[in-house]
Design a protein around this motif. Structure first.
Motif, PDB file in Angstrom:
ATOM      1  N   ASP A 103       6.043  17.202  43.516  1.00 33.31           N
ATOM      2  CA  ASP A 103       5.537  16.988  45.076  1.00 33.31           C
ATOM      3  C   ASP A 103       5.935  18.080  45.978  1.00 33.31           C
ATOM      4  O   ASP A 103       6.756  18.787  46.027  1.00 33.31           O
ATOM      5  N   ILE A 104       4.873  18.546  46.721  1.00 32.97           N
ATOM      6  CA  ILE A 104       4.921  19.733  47.672  1.00 32.97           C
ATOM      7  C   ILE A 104       4.698  19.091  49.330  1.00 32.97           C
ATOM      8  O   ILE A 104       4.299  18.017  49.480  1.00 32.97           O
ATOM      9  N   TYR A 105       5.417  19.700  50.082  1.00 30.57           N
ATOM     10  CA  TYR A 105       5.784  19.082  51.526  1.00 30.57           C
ATOM     11  C   TYR A 105       5.639  20.476  52.474  1.00 30.57           C
ATOM     12  O   TYR A 105       5.788  21.393  52.162  1.00 30.57           O
ATOM     13  N   CYS A 106       5.273  20.147  53.576  1.00 32.72           N
ATOM     14  CA  CYS A 106       5.178  21.161  54.489  1.00 32.72           C
ATOM     15  C   CYS A 106       6.622  21.684  55.131  1.00 32.72           C
ATOM     16  O   CYS A 106       7.365  20.701  55.551  1.00 32.72           O
ATOM     17  N   GLU A 107       6.716  22.849  54.984  1.00 31.49           N
ATOM     18  CA  GLU A 107       8.312  23.166  55.247  1.00 31.49           C
ATOM     19  C   GLU A 107       8.529  23.147  56.784  1.00 31.49           C
ATOM     20  O   GLU A 107       9.760  22.927  57.336  1.00 31.49           O
ATOM     21  N   ASN A 108       7.535  22.942  57.617  1.00 26.99           N
ATOM     22  CA  ASN A 108       7.699  22.740  59.135  1.00 26.99           C
ATOM     23  C   ASN A 108       7.905  21.413  59.650  1.00 26.99           C
ATOM     24  O   ASN A 108       9.254  21.190  60.223  1.00 26.99           O
ATOM     25  N   CYS A 109       7.109  20.309  59.179  1.00 27.11           N
ATOM     26  CA  CYS A 109       7.324  19.030  59.557  1.00 27.11           C
ATOM     27  C   CYS A 109       7.654  18.088  58.397  1.00 27.11           C
ATOM     28  O   CYS A 109       7.925  16.953  58.774  1.00 27.11           O
ATOM     29  N   LYS A 110       7.935  18.804  57.239  1.00 28.70           N
ATOM     30  CA  LYS A 110       8.265  17.895  56.039  1.00 28.70           C
ATOM     31  C   LYS A 110       7.498  16.667  55.326  1.00 28.70           C
ATOM     32  O   LYS A 110       7.710  15.885  54.760  1.00 28.70           O
ATOM     33  N   THR A 111       6.139  16.684  56.058  1.00 28.00           N
ATOM     34  CA  THR A 111       5.165  15.858  55.475  1.00 28.00           C
ATOM     35  C   THR A 111       4.851  16.124  53.915  1.00 28.00           C
ATOM     36  O   THR A 111       4.371  17.299  53.641  1.00 28.00           O
ATOM     37  N   THR A 112       4.810  15.130  53.093  1.00 28.02           N
ATOM     38  CA  THR A 112       4.269  15.335  51.862  1.00 28.02           C
ATOM     39  C   THR A 112       2.848  15.634  51.990  1.00 28.02           C
ATOM     40  O   THR A 112       2.030  14.858  52.398  1.00 28.02           O
ATOM     41  N   LEU A 113       2.547  16.517  51.021  1.00 26.41           N
ATOM     42  CA  LEU A 113       1.197  16.904  51.218  1.00 26.41           C
ATOM     43  C   LEU A 113       0.094  16.937  50.112  1.00 26.41           C
ATOM     44  O   LEU A 113      -0.991  16.864  49.988  1.00 26.41           O
ATOM     45  N   GLY A 114       0.903  16.742  48.805  1.00 26.44           N
ATOM     46  CA  GLY A 114       0.157  16.889  47.542  1.00 26.44           C
ATOM     47  C   GLY A 114       1.206  17.180  46.552  1.00 26.44           C
ATOM     48  O   GLY A 114       2.199  16.622  46.601  1.00 26.44           O
ATOM     49  N   TRP A 115       0.743  18.011  45.453  1.00 26.34           N
ATOM     50  CA  TRP A 115       1.525  18.513  44.414  1.00 26.34           C
ATOM     51  C   TRP A 115       1.394  19.649  43.794  1.00 26.34           C
ATOM     52  O   TRP A 115       0.318  20.353  44.173  1.00 26.34           O
ATOM     53  N   LYS A 116       2.356  20.079  43.071  1.00 26.83           N
ATOM     54  CA  LYS A 116       2.138  21.521  42.274  1.00 26.83           C
ATOM     55  C   LYS A 116       2.044  20.817  40.813  1.00 26.83           C
ATOM     56  O   LYS A 116       2.900  20.140  40.289  1.00 26.83           O
ATOM     57  N   TYR A 117       1.064  21.645  40.206  1.00 24.99           N
ATOM     58  CA  TYR A 117       1.072  21.279  38.693  1.00 24.99           C
ATOM     59  C   TYR A 117       2.048  22.319  38.085  1.00 24.99           C
ATOM     60  O   TYR A 117       1.757  23.353  38.057  1.00 24.99           O
ATOM     61  N   GLU A 118       3.097  21.746  37.290  1.00 20.83           N
ATOM     62  CA  GLU A 118       3.933  22.610  36.680  1.00 20.83           C
ATOM     63  C   GLU A 118       3.723  22.691  35.238  1.00 20.83           C
ATOM     64  O   GLU A 118       3.932  23.835  34.797  1.00 20.83           O
TER      65      GLU A 118
END
Length: 146
Positions: A103-118
């Motif tokens: 999962d990826i999140y905004c560093e500023n407001c910490k909202t989950t935005l989506g994901w990174k394919y590892e």
């Protein structure tokens, strides 16, 4: 009393370091977090914006075979992003098969935005490795979209 080199625990003040925020150039069309307006990606990093034959092939593939879907609707696939933190990777079965994603999140407001394919377990999905999905519900277009 004996002198100590370290202050007592009750005197140590814990401080949170300020998050550095990257700013993308104003001359480029950008996507920002809809919740706090932190820049997330340059439009040129959108996967379907490659050039020439590869662009046409990828656009066909993206529109016909792999419309990206997040938990909250449509999503875009990016080569790179800024101001985004990454959680731990875990295996998930997505519409296109088994993937290791974080999962990826905004560093500023910490909202989950989506994901990174590892990691993609199927060879046809390997192109996604290291790429980022951001759901449209969490993005707003900034700079030069008129």
């Amino acid at each position: 009393p004996e002198l100590s080199e370290e202050p007592p625990a009750e005197m140590v003040k814990m401080t949170k370091s300020k998050t550095f925020q990257a700013y993308l150039p104003n001359c480029h069309r950008t996507y920002s977090c809809i919740h706090c307006r932190a820049h997330l990606a340059n439009h040129d990093e959108l996967i379907s914006k490659a050039s020439g034959f590869f662009r046409d092939l990828m656009n066909y593939f993206l529109t016909k075979m792999a419309s990206f879907q997040g938990s909250q609707g449509r999503a875009y696939l990016f080569n790179s992003v800024v101001n985004v933190g990454c959680g731990p990777a875990e295996e998930r079965v997505l519409l296109t098969g088994l993937h290791a994603v974080a999962d990826i999140y905004c560093e500023n407001c910490k909202t989950t935005l989506g994901w990174k394919y590892e990691h993609a377990f199927e060879s046809s999905q390997k192109y996604k490795e290291g790429k980022f999905i951001i759901e449209l519900a969490h993005m707003i277009k900034d700079n030069g979209w008129e």
